[in-house]
Motif scaffolding. Structure first.
Motif, short mmCIF file in Angstrom:
data_model
loop_
_atom_site.label_atom_id
_atom_site.label_comp_id
_atom_site.label_asym_id
_atom_site.label_seq_id
_atom_site.Cartn_x
_atom_site.Cartn_y
_atom_site.Cartn_z
N ASP A 198 4.33 9.88 5.09
CA ASP A 198 3.10 9.24 5.55
C ASP A 198 2.60 8.22 4.53
O ASP A 198 2.20 7.12 4.88
CB ASP A 198 2.01 10.29 5.82
CG ASP A 198 2.35 11.14 7.03
OD1 ASP A 198 3.11 10.66 7.90
OD2 ASP A 198 1.87 12.29 7.10
N ALA A 199 2.61 8.60 3.28
CA ALA A 199 2.16 7.70 2.22
C ALA A 199 2.75 8.15 0.89
O ALA A 199 2.95 9.35 0.66
CB ALA A 199 0.64 7.67 2.13
N VAL A 200 3.04 7.20 0.02
CA VAL A 200 3.57 7.48 -1.30
C VAL A 200 2.86 6.56 -2.29
O VAL A 200 2.70 5.37 -2.03
CB VAL A 200 5.09 7.22 -1.38
CG1 VAL A 200 5.60 7.46 -2.79
CG2 VAL A 200 5.84 8.09 -0.39
N VAL A 201 2.43 7.11 -3.39
CA VAL A 201 1.69 6.33 -4.38
C VAL A 201 2.57 5.94 -5.56
O VAL A 201 2.50 4.82 -6.05
CB VAL A 201 0.45 7.11 -4.87
CG1 VAL A 201 -0.28 6.34 -5.96
CG2 VAL A 201 -0.49 7.39 -3.70
N HIS A 202 3.40 6.86 -6.02
CA HIS A 202 4.23 6.62 -7.20
C HIS A 202 5.70 6.81 -6.84
O HIS A 202 6.09 7.84 -6.28
CB HIS A 202 3.87 7.59 -8.33
CG HIS A 202 2.41 7.61 -8.67
ND1 HIS A 202 1.79 6.57 -9.32
CD2 HIS A 202 1.45 8.54 -8.42
CE1 HIS A 202 0.51 6.86 -9.48
NE2 HIS A 202 0.28 8.04 -8.95
N VAL A 203 6.53 5.81 -7.17
CA VAL A 203 7.96 5.85 -6.88
C VAL A 203 8.72 5.40 -8.12
O VAL A 203 8.39 4.38 -8.74
CB VAL A 203 8.33 4.93 -5.70
CG1 VAL A 203 9.83 4.93 -5.47
CG2 VAL A 203 7.59 5.35 -4.44
N GLY A 204 9.75 6.15 -8.47
CA GLY A 204 10.62 5.75 -9.56
C GLY A 204 12.02 5.46 -9.04
O GLY A 204 12.55 6.23 -8.25
N VAL A 205 12.59 4.34 -9.46
CA VAL A 205 13.95 3.97 -9.06
C VAL A 205 14.84 4.10 -10.30
O VAL A 205 14.54 3.54 -11.36
CB VAL A 205 14.01 2.53 -8.51
CG1 VAL A 205 15.43 2.21 -8.02
CG2 VAL A 205 13.00 2.35 -7.38
N VAL A 206 15.91 4.86 -10.15
CA VAL A 206 16.81 5.14 -11.27
C VAL A 206 17.43 3.85 -11.79
O VAL A 206 17.71 2.92 -11.01
CB VAL A 206 17.90 6.13 -10.82
CG1 VAL A 206 18.95 6.35 -11.92
CG2 VAL A 206 17.25 7.47 -10.42
N SER A 208 0.82 -1.20 0.00
CA SER A 208 0.00 0.00 0.00
C SER A 208 0.86 1.26 0.00
O SER A 208 2.07 1.21 0.26
CB SER A 208 -0.90 0.01 1.23
OG SER A 208 -0.12 0.18 2.41
N GLY A 209 0.21 2.39 -0.25
CA GLY A 209 0.92 3.66 -0.21
C GLY A 209 1.47 3.97 1.17
O GLY A 209 2.56 4.54 1.30
N ALA A 210 0.74 3.58 2.20
CA ALA A 210 1.21 3.83 3.57
C ALA A 210 2.48 3.04 3.86
O ALA A 210 3.42 3.54 4.48
CB ALA A 210 0.12 3.47 4.57
N VAL A 211 2.53 1.80 3.39
CA VAL A 211 3.72 0.97 3.62
C VAL A 211 4.90 1.50 2.79
O VAL A 211 6.03 1.57 3.28
CB VAL A 211 3.43 -0.51 3.29
CG1 VAL A 211 4.69 -1.35 3.40
CG2 VAL A 211 2.36 -1.05 4.23
N LEU A 212 4.65 1.89 1.55
CA LEU A 212 5.71 2.50 0.74
C LEU A 212 6.28 3.73 1.45
O LEU A 212 7.49 3.95 1.44
CB LEU A 212 5.17 2.91 -0.63
CG LEU A 212 5.22 1.92 -1.79
CD1 LEU A 212 4.65 2.56 -3.04
CD2 LEU A 212 6.65 1.43 -2.04
N GLY A 213 5.39 4.50 2.05
CA GLY A 213 5.82 5.71 2.73
C GLY A 213 6.79 5.43 3.87
O GLY A 213 7.69 6.24 4.13
#
Length: 214
Positions: free
Chosen positions: A170-178, A159-164
């Protein structure tokens, strides 16, 4: 692979449950600890003889049910009754820890606009999205990734909360890894988590697999 073509050989190990010889990256290493307990070794650094198992829930269950760790170790071992669940949670923790390391190394961007810019600049090697992300934002970033032309894998595993928690928010929805070693390591770890969760298509996610993204 032709051993004489000069190409590096891919390290392989035998899965004690399936009997198949497979690339190490598809397997999990276990060792028997000083008190006879079976210990997962995600980093593959613990001392002792490695016991290798395909990173799939059914293989874990088979190894526990048929006492395959003891047979392979040729010794009595102690297996926690919830070993499969423990290993799954450790796999999730490893994914989040790897993401945190990538963030501290400056190899992560977060948020719709920053990820979108990273995709357009063709810097993103792995796109992570919360499994509770809104479909419109998710689909827009997929479209951008496809338009760039280079393959950018899209995975969902929490979930976004766990990513955060991995990114200090607090929460993240979209993450990009180089593109680079962090993206490659995360792909492997999320794929192993998928298998431990019983998700058939390990290449597409570890909780709610995305469709058609490779």
């Amino acid at each position: 692979m032709d051993a004489g073509d000069g190409a590096p050989q891919v390290p392989q190990r035998r899965c004690l449950a399936s009997g198949r010889v497979l690339p190490k990256e598809m397997l999990l290493r276990f060792v028997v600890g000083p008190e006879g307990q079976v210990v997962p070794d995600f980093a593959e650094r613990l001392p002792g003889r490695g016991l290798w198992l395909l990173a799939r829930r059914d293989m874990m269950e088979k190894a526990c049910k048929k006492n395959l760790f003891a047979r392979a170790a040729k010794a009595k071992v102690r297996l926690p009754s919830d070993l499969v669940e423990q290993v799954e949670q450790l796999a999730l923790r490893r994914c989040l820890d790897q993401l945190g390391l990538a963030r501290r190394a400056g190899a992560v961007v977060a948020g719709f606009e920053k990820v979108k810019a990273g995709l357009k600049a063709d810097r993103i090697g792995l796109l992570l999205q919360a499994d509770d992300a809104a479909p419109d934002g998710r689909d827009k970033l997929r479209a951008v990734a496809k338009a760039v032309g280079r393959e950018t894998e899209l995975l969902q595993f929490c979930s976004g909360a766990v990513l955060g928690t991995a990114l200090g928010r607090d929460a993240v929805v979209h993450v990009g890894v180089v593109r680079g070693r962090f993206a490659a390591a995360l792909k492997r770890d999320i794929g192993r988590l998928a298998g431990l969760r019983g998700v058939e298509d390990q290449g597409n996610g570890a909780g709610r697999p995305t469709e058609g993204e490779r």
